[in-house]
Write a protein that holds these residues in place. Sequence first.
Motif, short mmCIF file in Angstrom:
data_model
loop_
_atom_site.label_atom_id
_atom_site.label_comp_id
_atom_site.label_asym_id
_atom_site.label_seq_id
_atom_site.Cartn_x
_atom_site.Cartn_y
_atom_site.Cartn_z
N SER A 1 -14.69 -28.32 54.30
CA SER A 1 -14.13 -27.11 54.31
C SER A 1 -14.35 -26.43 53.01
O SER A 1 -15.16 -27.05 52.22
CB SER A 1 -12.40 -27.27 54.41
OG SER A 1 -12.07 -28.06 53.20
N ILE A 2 -14.07 -25.27 52.64
CA ILE A 2 -14.02 -24.55 51.51
C ILE A 2 -13.50 -25.20 50.33
O ILE A 2 -14.10 -25.49 49.18
CB ILE A 2 -13.48 -23.02 51.55
CG1 ILE A 2 -14.29 -22.28 52.60
CG2 ILE A 2 -13.63 -22.58 50.23
CD1 ILE A 2 -13.70 -20.74 52.79
N ALA A 3 -12.44 -26.01 50.58
CA ALA A 3 -11.69 -26.75 49.62
C ALA A 3 -12.69 -28.09 49.13
O ALA A 3 -12.68 -28.49 48.04
CB ALA A 3 -10.36 -27.28 50.13
N GLY A 4 -13.17 -28.44 50.17
CA GLY A 4 -14.05 -29.82 50.20
C GLY A 4 -15.40 -29.38 49.32
O GLY A 4 -15.70 -30.00 48.24
N TYR A 5 -15.85 -28.13 49.58
CA TYR A 5 -16.97 -27.82 48.68
C TYR A 5 -16.82 -27.65 47.34
O TYR A 5 -17.28 -27.71 46.32
CB TYR A 5 -17.74 -26.68 49.36
CG TYR A 5 -18.57 -26.94 50.57
CD1 TYR A 5 -19.64 -27.53 50.51
CD2 TYR A 5 -18.29 -26.78 51.88
CE1 TYR A 5 -20.59 -28.10 51.35
CE2 TYR A 5 -18.98 -27.10 53.07
CZ TYR A 5 -20.37 -27.76 52.70
OH TYR A 5 -21.17 -27.99 53.77
N GLU B 1 -5.24 -30.37 54.12
CA GLU B 1 -5.92 -29.96 55.27
C GLU B 1 -6.30 -31.06 56.44
O GLU B 1 -6.11 -30.92 57.60
CB GLU B 1 -7.26 -29.56 54.90
CG GLU B 1 -7.38 -28.17 54.40
CD GLU B 1 -8.75 -27.65 54.00
OE1 GLU B 1 -9.01 -26.44 53.53
OE2 GLU B 1 -9.71 -28.47 53.71
N GLN B 2 -6.32 -32.20 55.80
CA GLN B 2 -6.41 -33.40 56.76
C GLN B 2 -5.14 -34.17 57.03
O GLN B 2 -5.14 -35.35 57.73
CB GLN B 2 -7.52 -34.53 55.96
CG GLN B 2 -8.68 -33.93 55.56
CD GLN B 2 -9.69 -33.61 56.69
OE1 GLN B 2 -9.76 -34.38 57.90
NE2 GLN B 2 -10.36 -32.47 56.96
N GLN B 3 -3.92 -33.47 56.55
CA GLN B 3 -2.84 -34.05 57.04
C GLN B 3 -2.41 -35.48 56.26
O GLN B 3 -2.03 -36.38 57.10
CB GLN B 3 -2.40 -34.08 58.55
CG GLN B 3 -1.86 -32.80 59.01
CD GLN B 3 -2.87 -31.66 59.54
OE1 GLN B 3 -3.66 -32.13 60.23
NE2 GLN B 3 -2.87 -30.65 58.60
N TRP B 4 -3.14 -35.68 55.17
CA TRP B 4 -3.17 -37.06 54.63
C TRP B 4 -1.65 -36.78 53.81
O TRP B 4 -0.86 -37.99 53.65
CB TRP B 4 -3.80 -37.35 53.49
CG TRP B 4 -5.25 -37.59 54.23
CD1 TRP B 4 -5.64 -38.02 55.61
CD2 TRP B 4 -6.45 -37.35 53.46
NE1 TRP B 4 -6.83 -38.08 55.70
CE2 TRP B 4 -7.47 -37.59 54.34
CE3 TRP B 4 -6.99 -37.01 52.33
CZ2 TRP B 4 -9.04 -37.78 54.19
CZ3 TRP B 4 -8.33 -36.86 52.00
CH2 TRP B 4 -9.28 -37.23 53.13
N ALA C 1 -4.39 -25.59 57.39
CA ALA C 1 -5.46 -25.10 58.43
C ALA C 1 -6.78 -24.58 57.67
O ALA C 1 -6.93 -24.17 56.54
CB ALA C 1 -5.09 -23.60 58.92
N VAL C 2 -7.84 -25.40 58.24
CA VAL C 2 -9.35 -25.03 57.72
C VAL C 2 -9.71 -23.77 58.30
O VAL C 2 -9.88 -23.42 59.54
CB VAL C 2 -10.15 -25.96 58.30
CG1 VAL C 2 -11.40 -25.85 57.67
CG2 VAL C 2 -9.58 -27.28 57.68
#
Length: 171
Positions: A144-148, A97-100, A135-136
């Motif tokens: 984001s949901i993935a972060g939570y 999501e962060q394009q890392w 895409a978030v």
Amino acid sequence: MTTLSMPRHPSPRLWPALLALACLGALGTAFASQYWGGLHPCVLCVYQRYAYGVALAAALAALLLAGRQGARRAALTAAGLAFLAGAGLSAFHVGVEQQWWEGLDSCSAPGLPPDATVDELRELLLNQPFAPCDAVAWSLFGISIAGYNLIASLVLAALALRAGFSARAAD
């Protein structure tokens, strides 16, 4: 005056039951956001659900094996490892999501047949929900949901592993 306190030796079913409820809550939230909230999951989101499914199965096994110390501890440890796998998937998803880094090949739009007509392409695209992994779709406080999910998976992994390795798990 009466005070409420945790029992000195909680039931061997307490942590497996709480972990199973956490899994059901996470999966229920994911499916509710998909079917009632209209947030279509990307392929990485679906993989994260699998981790909760494995952790749920392990927590239910620990619940059923509450009277057998070694088996209960092994099942709780398996649940903790499933949560850690989910945390790894979530961390990878956050990075996408962060394009890392780039996501999986399945994170991009579905392939379209080269010989399809315009009407067939339109029908295919309109009837196939697709969510790109980078895409978030939803965030709160910039997470984001993935972060939570990463945070929740790490907390649940710590709880499950602590319950699996603690002396109290051997009651």
